[in-house]
Design an enzyme around this catalytic site. Sequence first.
Site, PDB file in Angstrom:
ATOM      1  CB  SER A 120      -3.102 107.922  51.802  1.00 12.57           C
ATOM      2  OG  SER A 120      -3.614 108.200  50.534  1.00 12.57           O
ATOM      3  CG  HIS A 141       0.503 107.103  54.577  1.00 20.46           C
ATOM      4  ND1 HIS A 141       0.219 108.240  55.294  1.00 20.46           N
ATOM      5  CD2 HIS A 141       0.097 107.348  53.300  1.00 20.46           C
ATOM      6  CE1 HIS A 141      -0.356 109.124  54.493  1.00 20.46           C
ATOM      7  NE2 HIS A 141      -0.426 108.615  53.278  1.00 20.46           N
ATOM      8  CD  GLU A 153       0.361 108.395  59.437  1.00 25.52           C
ATOM      9  OE1 GLU A 153      -0.429 108.560  60.378  1.00 25.52           O
ATOM     10  OE2 GLU A 153       0.083 108.701  58.267  1.00 25.52           O
ATOM     11  CG  ASN A 192      -4.649 111.950  55.877  1.00 27.59           C
ATOM     12  OD1 ASN A 192      -4.230 113.100  55.964  1.00 27.59           O
ATOM     13  ND2 ASN A 192      -4.306 111.151  54.897  1.00 27.59           N
TER      14      ASN A 192
END
Length: 298
Positions: A120, A141, A153, A192
């Site tokens: 990540s 991810h 992702e 994120n």
Amino acid sequence: MDFKSITVAGSGVLGYQIAFQAAYHGFIVTVYDINDEVLAKAKTKFTTLGEAFKQDLHATQEQIDATFKNLSYSSDLAEAVKDADLLIEAVPENPEIKTDFYHKLAQAAPEKTVFATNSSTLLPSQFAEATGRPEKFVALHFANEIWKHNTGEVMRHPATSDEVFNSVIQFAKAIGMVALPIYKEQPGYIVNSLLVPLLDAAVNLWINGVSDIETIDKTWMVATGAPVGPFGILDVVGITTAYNINKMEAEETQDPLKIKAVEKLKEDYIDKGKLGVSTGEGFYQYPNPAYQDKDFLK
């Protein structure tokens, strides 16, 4: 490319969830980890996960039994990858450990195997050379509790082939994910990149004395319709993660606000064992946090 046989390297927080999710959706999955003791722990976690799938996805006992039949375990890397169409790497977030793993993997895996990193915080281009097959390498991810927060992702790096990129997107869909293609490398991917600034802003408002934790969360929930606010999210992510991010920023910038945040998170939460949902208490108390109370938004 048609992926049937999957190897998941690493049975930690996300690794074991990825393995179970793929096996639940009918893929043949080998779980690889460094020794049999670690794998034995993973088997115990799979039993708990089976119960979560029954509760959250209304999975039947037959489906869970079939999932277990699709899972096998190995602490021998060559053995674990000998049939793999796709290997998903979920080893610790440490560049040296990952690079060393890819060097070994490149020797052990058949030519057909596509590699995907679940990192990540690190970008695929950092390891592309070590894989020995940059064109067959992507990032894939997942969010924690992937059976509920089902984002997949898929991020390419400059050398990833179109065929591999598209095949991994199809695989993500096949295991029940909402596949999110990312065409250019981006630290933090999409989730994120959106989430970290929100959490950061919330912590800054609190540390600066602008408002209190519950008011900040309430504001976000009322204004956006979100089911949980930034501090509730931090409890799920884990307060240690928030502490580490702020500590890194404090060391880089020497920002007094960041230094204050690090001290407060350490003294009031980490040192007292209040790490979030995992310990039963963080910014809120669990299993019944205040933000779930019917009067919280009044």
